[in-house]
Design an enzyme around this catalytic site. Structure first.
Site, short mmCIF file in Angstrom:
data_model
loop_
_atom_site.label_atom_id
_atom_site.label_comp_id
_atom_site.label_asym_id
_atom_site.label_seq_id
_atom_site.Cartn_x
_atom_site.Cartn_y
_atom_site.Cartn_z
CD GLU A 41 -31.43 -30.25 30.65
OE1 GLU A 41 -30.62 -30.38 31.59
OE2 GLU A 41 -32.65 -30.51 30.77
CG PHE A 48 -43.93 -24.96 36.40
CD1 PHE A 48 -43.25 -25.14 37.60
CD2 PHE A 48 -43.88 -25.98 35.45
CE1 PHE A 48 -42.52 -26.30 37.84
CE2 PHE A 48 -43.16 -27.14 35.68
CZ PHE A 48 -42.48 -27.30 36.88
CE LYS A 59 -46.85 -27.36 26.21
NZ LYS A 59 -47.01 -28.01 27.51
CG MET A 67 -4.01 -26.16 35.35
SD MET A 67 -2.26 -26.23 34.88
CE MET A 67 -2.38 -26.72 33.17
C1 LIG Z 1 -5.56 -24.70 30.97
C2 LIG Z 1 -5.41 -23.95 29.68
C3 LIG Z 1 -4.14 -23.60 29.24
C4 LIG Z 1 -3.97 -22.97 28.02
N1 LIG Z 1 -2.69 -22.72 27.58
C5 LIG Z 1 -2.50 -22.30 26.31
C6 LIG Z 1 -1.19 -22.20 25.75
O1 LIG Z 1 -0.19 -22.47 26.39
N2 LIG Z 1 -1.07 -21.82 24.46
C7 LIG Z 1 -2.18 -21.53 23.68
O2 LIG Z 1 -2.03 -21.23 22.50
N3 LIG Z 1 -3.42 -21.59 24.20
C8 LIG Z 1 -3.60 -21.98 25.48
N4 LIG Z 1 -4.88 -22.09 25.96
C9 LIG Z 1 -6.01 -21.73 25.08
C10 LIG Z 1 -6.26 -20.23 25.05
O3 LIG Z 1 -6.93 -19.86 26.23
C11 LIG Z 1 -7.09 -19.83 23.81
O4 LIG Z 1 -8.27 -20.56 23.78
C12 LIG Z 1 -6.36 -20.08 22.49
O5 LIG Z 1 -5.06 -19.54 22.53
C13 LIG Z 1 -7.14 -19.44 21.36
O6 LIG Z 1 -6.62 -19.84 20.13
P1 LIG Z 1 -7.03 -19.08 18.80
O7 LIG Z 1 -6.83 -17.62 18.98
O8 LIG Z 1 -6.29 -19.75 17.71
O9 LIG Z 1 -8.56 -19.50 18.60
P2 LIG Z 1 -9.94 -18.72 18.88
O10 LIG Z 1 -10.00 -18.19 20.23
O11 LIG Z 1 -11.00 -19.65 18.43
O12 LIG Z 1 -9.88 -17.50 17.89
C14 LIG Z 1 -9.97 -17.70 16.50
C15 LIG Z 1 -9.75 -16.38 15.80
O13 LIG Z 1 -9.86 -16.62 14.39
C16 LIG Z 1 -10.77 -15.67 13.84
N5 LIG Z 1 -11.44 -16.28 12.70
C17 LIG Z 1 -12.55 -17.05 12.70
N6 LIG Z 1 -12.87 -17.40 11.45
C18 LIG Z 1 -11.95 -16.86 10.65
C19 LIG Z 1 -11.76 -16.86 9.24
N7 LIG Z 1 -12.60 -17.52 8.41
N8 LIG Z 1 -10.71 -16.17 8.73
C20 LIG Z 1 -9.87 -15.51 9.56
N9 LIG Z 1 -10.01 -15.44 10.89
C21 LIG Z 1 -11.04 -16.13 11.43
C22 LIG Z 1 -11.73 -15.33 14.96
O14 LIG Z 1 -12.36 -14.09 14.73
C23 LIG Z 1 -10.81 -15.33 16.18
O15 LIG Z 1 -10.19 -14.09 16.36
C24 LIG Z 1 -5.09 -22.66 27.21
C25 LIG Z 1 -6.36 -22.98 27.67
C26 LIG Z 1 -6.53 -23.63 28.87
C27 LIG Z 1 -7.91 -24.00 29.30
C1 LIG Z 2 -16.02 -25.90 35.38
C2 LIG Z 2 -14.66 -25.55 35.85
N1 LIG Z 2 -14.43 -25.37 37.17
C3 LIG Z 2 -13.18 -25.05 37.60
C4 LIG Z 2 -12.15 -24.88 36.71
C5 LIG Z 2 -10.75 -24.53 37.20
N2 LIG Z 2 -9.82 -25.61 36.88
C6 LIG Z 2 -9.00 -25.58 35.81
S1 LIG Z 2 -8.07 -26.95 35.65
C7 LIG Z 2 -8.71 -27.61 37.05
C8 LIG Z 2 -8.25 -28.96 37.55
C9 LIG Z 2 -8.66 -30.07 36.66
O1 LIG Z 2 -8.44 -31.29 37.34
P1 LIG Z 2 -8.54 -32.66 36.59
O2 LIG Z 2 -9.81 -32.73 35.83
O3 LIG Z 2 -8.29 -33.76 37.52
O4 LIG Z 2 -7.37 -32.55 35.50
P2 LIG Z 2 -5.78 -32.47 35.78
O5 LIG Z 2 -5.40 -31.03 35.82
O6 LIG Z 2 -5.51 -33.17 37.07
O7 LIG Z 2 -5.18 -33.15 34.60
C10 LIG Z 2 -9.65 -26.75 37.63
C11 LIG Z 2 -10.38 -27.02 38.88
C12 LIG Z 2 -12.45 -25.05 35.35
N3 LIG Z 2 -11.53 -24.87 34.40
N4 LIG Z 2 -13.70 -25.40 34.95
#
Ligand SMILES: Cc1cc2nc3c(=O)[nH]c(=O)nc-3n(C[C@H](O)[C@H](O)[C@H](O)COP(=O)(O)OP(=O)(O)OC[C@H]3O[C@@H](n4cnc5c(N)ncnc54)[C@H](O)[C@@H]3O)c2cc1C
Ligand SMILES: Cc1ncc(C[n+]2csc(CCOP(=O)(O)OP(=O)(O)O)c2C)c(N)n1
Ligand SMILES: [Mg+2]
Length: 570
Positions: free
Chosen positions: A49, A111, A161, A473
């Site tokens: 799911e 259940f 249900k 990472m």
């Molecule tokens: C491993 C990892 C590394 C990351 N590294 C980076 C990085 O280096 N740089 C980076 O940028 N991000 C990075 N991120 C992502 C980061 O965590 C955020 O998800 C991202 O920065 C959010 O982008 P955002 O604010 O544009 O989008 P969202 O979080 O989706 O926010 C959107 C915003 O727009 C607003 N909005 C929605 N609809 C409208 C509308 N119609 N008009 C006006 N406003 C609206 C919402 O209210 C909200 O505030 C990383 C994520 C991961 C998992």
């Molecule tokens: C469900 C979940 N568990 C743990 C993490 C923490 N986490 C972030 S990146 C990462 C490693 C990802 O490894 P892989 O899928 O091999 O990608 P790579 O970084 O090697 O490109 C982990 C464990 C996460 N983001 N999501």
């Protein structure tokens, strides 16, 4: 005519324009499945799911419409939790429908009874339990409106249900939503608007921070006009990628923890930041105390709760991005900012940018090469769905997206296991698109069971596993901050190509750079899905990197190495 609650649900979904439902059956939702069999709705049987919710999410992100997921009560519903939270943190419009035990059994630990509305309270935009057949049509209608209006988000409808089994008269036109009257948004605060215009027209070093909200708003055209009118440079968040073409000279690339070095420096040197539809996530700002100290800030944002949440702003324009930009447009003076332009060019030059494709083949296969080759081979036109980790960041740096909704990725929750199911959802939403999964060897193992869904549904989704033998990472953090103590990050994986074969999918393995392009080309030409196991360099790291909590300009840069830092063309 009298219909059962289950039939009413299916008919209501058809009225709402739903074509696809991603789900998994069980006792408490069986009446609905029985009705589904007689409806025009296409049900996609998932293998878990969580996959259903990510598929609905990928479907929503690919189109901007609502994605629908379905599950039974108890474990079916709890398996949805991660996907719901993923959609919540990235403002994605998903409607989840769960079966619930009979209303007379509620609260008896029956259940597979679980209080799913209680569990999902903090991770849904709205949730509701329906115990009366008469309420089903109206509630589902409301769920769709709530999920995809204002700031979108997931909505869960839990239906007992007995409500599914009972019958009542069904009249769609009479089943009107009973939502609180839509708040008539006062036109923009005049004083804020005037202040914003004054700031925009007097700035010498302005920079736009473009976010996901631009895509959600469908504001791409207004945004482009705004950018051109003011000759503003644009930096993008991870989720904003695609809202403005990567190949436009005014587009500087991604900001933040793994953003381009020159973008982060430009933010720190700017005198005005114009944040559009982005929420100043901590991956974007680094240490707030030192963030963009010399810049005034304008925030264009639909959710008032985001204003001054992380970063204090000088002008708040609360509203839909497109509407606000259209109001600002006639007030913008066109300015040539030569000094700022040369400063940015200088910062770019300083980042030792070279075309990685022209580097000599040293016998190593780097993830960045694979992704850059994928970009070139697909003409930048693929819908790329990534998982979470190093490969996700390399995708953001090395695949240059020119069109909106072509990068689908979990940003806020950072959910490993997202990519494969979300790509399946995206493929159903855009059957003509060239859909690619870019996934790590770790994340792929979390939801790889959905390969069976691909086979059962006979869809074509190509899968590029960036296989570095590590939870890369996390290994990178251990390398930088834990003295290379690689605890629990080396990762054994199955032979992915053989695994694909076991599912009935063509599998390939690539170990040298010379084979990357030809294998991608052959995969695209093949009529069925292909999985490619790219055995890449194991201990490469993503650069630049702003360490958690450090200032945005305090980036760890790539040490002397044959690879360059980022993928900007020379
Ligand atoms: C491993 C990892 C590394 C990351 N590294 C980076 C990085 O280096 N740089 C980076 O940028 N991000 C990075 N991120 C992502 C980061 O965590 C955020 O998800 C991202 O920065 C959010 O982008 P955002 O604010 O544009 O989008 P969202 O979080 O989706 O926010 C959107 C915003 O727009 C607003 N909005 C929605 N609809 C409208 C509308 N119609 N008009 C006006 N406003 C609206 C919402 O209210 C909200 O505030 C990383 C994520 C991961 C998992
Ligand atoms: C469900 C979940 N568990 C743990 C993490 C923490 N986490 C972030 S990146 C990462 C490693 C990802 O490894 P892989 O899928 O091999 O990608 P790579 O970084 O090697 O490109 C982990 C464990 C996460 N983001 N999501
Ligand atoms: Mg890995």
């Amino acid at each position: 005519m009298k219909l059962t609650g289950a039939e009413i649900l299916c008919q209501s979904l058809e009225h709402l324009g739903v074509k696809h439902i991603f789900g998994y059956p069980g006792g408490a939702i069986l009446p609905v499945y029985d009705a589904l069999g007689k409806s025009k709705l296409h049900h996609i049987l998932v293998r878990h799911e969580q996959g259903a919710t990510h598929m609905a999410d990928g479907y929503a992100r690919a189109t901007g419409g609502v994605g629908v997921a379905m599950a039974t009560s108890g474990p079916g519903a709890t398996n949805m939790v991660t996907g719901i939270a993923t959609a919540m943190l990235d403002s994605s419009p998903v409607v989840c429908i769960t079966g619930q035990v009979g209303s007379k059994l509620l609260g008896s630990d029956a259940f597979q009874e679980i209080d799913i509305t209680g569990i999902t309270m903090p991770i849904t935009k709205h949730n509701v339990i329906v115990t009366r057949v008469e309420d089903i049509a109206r509630t589902v209608r409301e769920a769709f409106i709530i999920a995809n209006s204002g700031r979108p988000g997931p909505v869960l409808v839990d239906i007992t249900k007995d409500a599914q089994q009972a019958s009542t008269e069904f009249d769609w036109n009479a089943s009107l939503p009973k939502l609180p009257p839509k708040r008539v948004r006062p036109s923009l605060d005049k004083a804020e608007l005037d202040r914003a215009v004054e700031l925009l027209n007097s700035a010498k070093r302005p920079l736009i921070l473009a976010g996901h909200g631009i895509m959600i708003s469908g504001a791409m055209k207004a945004f482009e006009q705004f950018v051109r009118a003011g000759q503003f440079h644009v930096a993008m968040t991870l989720l904003g990628i695609g809202c403005f073409p990567a190949n436009d000279p005014l587009n500087l690339g991604m900001m933040g923890m793994h953003g381009e070095a020159w973008v982060n420096h430009a933010i720190q040197e700017a005198d005005l930041l114009i944040a559009v539809g982005m929420r100043f996530d901590d991956r974007v700002t680094g240490d707030l105390r030192t963030y963009a100290k010399s810049a005034r800030k304008i925030h264009i944002e639909i959710d008032r709760a985001e204003i001054n949440k992380n970063v204090k702003v000088d002008a708040a324009l609360v509203g839909d991005a497109r509407e606000v930009l259209e109001q600002l447009l006639p007030c913008i003076d066109r300015k040539e900012r030569t000094a700022w332009q040369s400063r940015i060019t200088e910062m770019k030059g300083d980042s030792a940018v070279r075309d990685i494709q022209s580097l000599p083949d040293t016998g190593h296969l780097y993830a960045a090469h694979v992704i850059n080759d994928l970009w070139k081979e697909t003409g930048g036109d693929a819908v790329v769905v990534t998982d979470v980790g190093q490969h996700q960041m390399w995708e953001a740096q090395y695949y240059h997206h020119n069109r909106p909704r072509t990068l689908i990725t979990s940003g806020g929750l950072g959910t490993m296991g997202f990519a494969l199911p979300a790509a399946i959802g995206a493929k159903f939403a855009k059957p003509e698109a060239d859909v690619w999964v870019v996934v790590g060897d770790g994340g792929f193992q979390m939801t790889m069971c959905e390969l069976a869904t691909i086979v059962q549904e006979k869809i074509k989704v190509n899968i590029a596993i960036i296989n570095n033998g590590f939870l890369g990472m996390v290994r990178q953090w251990q390398e930088f901050f834990y003295d290379k103590r690689y605890v629990a990050t080396p990762l054994v994986a199955p032979d992915f190509a053989a695994l694909a074969n076991a599912f009935g999918i063509r599998g390939e393995r690539v170990t040298s750079r010379g084979d990357v392009t030809s294998t991608i080309r052959a995969a695209r030409a093949f009529k069925e899905s292909v999985l490619i196991d790219f055995r890449v360099e194991q201990e490469d790291s993503v650069y630049p990197m702003v360490p958690a909590g450090a200032s945005l300009h305090e980036m760890i840069r790539r040490p002397h190495n044959p690879l360059v830092e980022t993928a900007a063309e020379p």
